[in-house]
Design a protein around this motif. Structure first.
Motif, PDB file in Angstrom:
ATOM      1  N   TYR A 141      42.367  21.519  56.500  1.00 32.13           N
ATOM      2  CA  TYR A 141      43.496  20.734  55.993  1.00 32.13           C
ATOM      3  C   TYR A 141      44.831  21.469  56.100  1.00 32.13           C
ATOM      4  O   TYR A 141      45.850  20.859  56.401  1.00 32.13           O
ATOM      5  CB  TYR A 141      43.228  20.323  54.539  1.00 32.13           C
ATOM      6  N   PHE A 142      44.843  22.746  55.808  1.00 29.75           N
ATOM      7  CA  PHE A 142      46.063  23.548  55.966  1.00 29.75           C
ATOM      8  C   PHE A 142      45.651  24.992  56.236  1.00 29.75           C
ATOM      9  O   PHE A 142      44.662  25.468  55.712  1.00 29.75           O
ATOM     10  CB  PHE A 142      46.984  23.452  54.741  1.00 29.75           C
ATOM     11  N   ASP A 143      46.414  25.650  57.093  1.00 29.63           N
ATOM     12  CA  ASP A 143      46.126  27.044  57.442  1.00 29.63           C
ATOM     13  C   ASP A 143      47.425  27.823  57.352  1.00 29.63           C
ATOM     14  O   ASP A 143      48.293  27.691  58.214  1.00 29.63           O
ATOM     15  CB  ASP A 143      45.524  27.128  58.848  1.00 29.63           C
ATOM     16  N   ILE A 147      48.493  35.019  54.624  1.00 28.62           N
ATOM     17  CA  ILE A 147      48.981  34.742  53.263  1.00 28.62           C
ATOM     18  C   ILE A 147      48.099  33.672  52.608  1.00 28.62           C
ATOM     19  O   ILE A 147      47.658  33.827  51.469  1.00 28.62           O
ATOM     20  CB  ILE A 147      50.460  34.320  53.276  1.00 28.62           C
ATOM     21  N   GLY A 148      47.819  32.593  53.311  1.00 26.18           N
ATOM     22  CA  GLY A 148      46.986  31.525  52.770  1.00 26.18           C
ATOM     23  C   GLY A 148      45.582  31.992  52.447  1.00 26.18           C
ATOM     24  O   GLY A 148      45.015  31.614  51.415  1.00 26.18           O
ATOM     25  N   HIS A 150      44.692  35.046  51.639  1.00 24.49           N
ATOM     26  CA  HIS A 150      44.784  35.898  50.442  1.00 24.49           C
ATOM     27  C   HIS A 150      44.930  35.039  49.189  1.00 24.49           C
ATOM     28  O   HIS A 150      44.251  35.275  48.185  1.00 24.49           O
ATOM     29  CB  HIS A 150      45.959  36.867  50.576  1.00 24.49           C
ATOM     30  N   ILE A 151      45.822  34.047  49.247  1.00 21.47           N
ATOM     31  CA  ILE A 151      46.046  33.190  48.076  1.00 21.47           C
ATOM     32  C   ILE A 151      44.754  32.451  47.705  1.00 21.47           C
ATOM     33  O   ILE A 151      44.403  32.369  46.526  1.00 21.47           O
ATOM     34  CB  ILE A 151      47.191  32.189  48.320  1.00 21.47           C
ATOM     35  N   MET A 152      44.044  31.913  48.700  1.00 17.23           N
ATOM     36  CA  MET A 152      42.814  31.170  48.397  1.00 17.23           C
ATOM     37  C   MET A 152      41.770  32.081  47.761  1.00 17.23           C
ATOM     38  O   MET A 152      41.131  31.702  46.771  1.00 17.23           O
ATOM     39  CB  MET A 152      42.248  30.514  49.653  1.00 17.23           C
ATOM     40  N   LYS A 153      41.597  33.270  48.305  1.00 17.38           N
ATOM     41  CA  LYS A 153      40.633  34.208  47.727  1.00 17.38           C
ATOM     42  C   LYS A 153      41.009  34.532  46.280  1.00 17.38           C
ATOM     43  O   LYS A 153      40.168  34.494  45.382  1.00 17.38           O
ATOM     44  CB  LYS A 153      40.596  35.491  48.569  1.00 17.38           C
ATOM     45  N   ARG A 154      42.271  34.815  46.057  1.00 19.01           N
ATOM     46  CA  ARG A 154      42.745  35.133  44.705  1.00 19.01           C
ATOM     47  C   ARG A 154      42.626  33.918  43.782  1.00 19.01           C
ATOM     48  O   ARG A 154      42.238  34.033  42.624  1.00 19.01           O
ATOM     49  CB  ARG A 154      44.191  35.622  44.780  1.00 19.01           C
ATOM     50  N   ALA A 155      42.959  32.728  44.292  1.00 23.00           N
ATOM     51  CA  ALA A 155      42.885  31.504  43.488  1.00 23.00           C
ATOM     52  C   ALA A 155      41.455  31.259  43.007  1.00 23.00           C
ATOM     53  O   ALA A 155      41.239  30.895  41.844  1.00 23.00           O
ATOM     54  CB  ALA A 155      43.390  30.309  44.297  1.00 23.00           C
ATOM     55  N   LEU A 156      40.485  31.459  43.885  1.00 19.90           N
ATOM     56  CA  LEU A 156      39.088  31.249  43.500  1.00 19.90           C
ATOM     57  C   LEU A 156      38.646  32.256  42.441  1.00 19.90           C
ATOM     58  O   LEU A 156      37.936  31.896  41.491  1.00 19.90           O
ATOM     59  CB  LEU A 156      38.179  31.321  44.725  1.00 19.90           C
ATOM     60  N   GLN A 157      39.083  33.511  42.557  1.00 22.30           N
ATOM     61  CA  GLN A 157      38.737  34.521  41.549  1.00 22.30           C
ATOM     62  C   GLN A 157      39.358  34.171  40.201  1.00 22.30           C
ATOM     63  O   GLN A 157      38.688  34.219  39.160  1.00 22.30           O
ATOM     64  CB  GLN A 157      39.239  35.904  41.988  1.00 22.30           C
ATOM     65  N   ILE A 158      40.624  33.791  40.213  1.00 21.69           N
ATOM     66  CA  ILE A 158      41.321  33.474  38.958  1.00 21.69           C
ATOM     67  C   ILE A 158      40.785  32.185  38.348  1.00 21.69           C
ATOM     68  O   ILE A 158      40.662  32.073  37.126  1.00 21.69           O
ATOM     69  CB  ILE A 158      42.844  33.443  39.186  1.00 21.69           C
ATOM     70  N   LYS A 159      40.417  31.217  39.181  1.00 25.44           N
ATOM     71  CA  LYS A 159      39.788  29.981  38.679  1.00 25.44           C
ATOM     72  C   LYS A 159      38.535  30.325  37.880  1.00 25.44           C
ATOM     73  O   LYS A 159      38.319  29.795  36.792  1.00 25.44           O
ATOM     74  CB  LYS A 159      39.442  29.065  39.852  1.00 25.44           C
ATOM     75  N   GLU A 160      37.713  31.227  38.419  1.00 21.54           N
ATOM     76  CA  GLU A 160      36.494  31.635  37.715  1.00 21.54           C
ATOM     77  C   GLU A 160      36.836  32.284  36.369  1.00 21.54           C
ATOM     78  O   GLU A 160      36.179  32.003  35.365  1.00 21.54           O
ATOM     79  CB  GLU A 160      35.667  32.603  38.574  1.00 21.54           C
TER      80      GLU A 160
END
Length: 167
Positions: A141-143, A147-148, A150-160
């Motif tokens: 959907y978006f690439d 940066i993207g 890194h943000i996705m990896k961090r977002a998933l960790q923080i979501k948990e």
């Protein structure tokens, strides 16, 4: 963490981008933030929105209105673009984009959301479709490059972390 990169805008211009991790909104006190984007999760799905006018998918987000604080801007944009309520929110980073007209600074945050009801339409008319996707499929959907990722990896960790604190 700081990541320096480039992006090609919709006019074909290559722009310089600097992304920096932050731990809270307090880390943004000296920044003139003009836009927000939220990595929103509902029942382990990532919400992405599509703008027919712009021709692309993205996490929900938009401009910060005059006299609006950043947290309120995220809440408003998420509601307008997805018809979802922000249950929990955390700022995780920002990026500075060197546009021809000047520096544009945008935040990145993680939100746990829940629907108010079915998505009907965006009041601004920008968003024409929303999808709940598997987070691992976001690049369909978006690439946003390094940066993207890194943000996705961090977002998933923080979501948990956010979900753990809720229980």
């Amino acid at each position: 963490m700081e990541i320096k990169s480039t992006l090609t805008n919709h006019s074909g211009q290559v722009l310089s981008v600097i992304y920096k991790d932050i731990n809270s909104e307090k880390d943004l006190i000296d920044k003139k933030i003009t836009g927000v984007h939220a990595y929103c999760f509902y029942e382990n799905k990532l919400i992405v929105v599509y703008s027919e006018k712009k021709g692309y998918w993205t996490p929900p987000g938009g401009k910060v209105e005059k006299n609006e604080d950043l947290e309120s801007a995220v809440i408003r944009e998420v509601k307008e673009e997805t018809n979802m309520r922000v249950v929990c929110q955390r700022f995780i980073g920002y990026q500075d984009i060197s546009e021809p007209q000047g520096l544009v600074s945008q935040t990145r945050s993680v939100c746990i959301v829940e629907p108010y009801g079915d998505f009907i339409s965006d009041p601004d008319g920008d968003i024409t479709e929303i999808k709940l996707i598997e987070p691992k499929d976001y690049k369909k959907y978006f690439d946003w490059g390094e940066i993207g990722d890194h943000i996705m990896k961090r977002a998933l960790q923080i979501k948990e972390e956010m979900e753990f604190k809720k229980t």
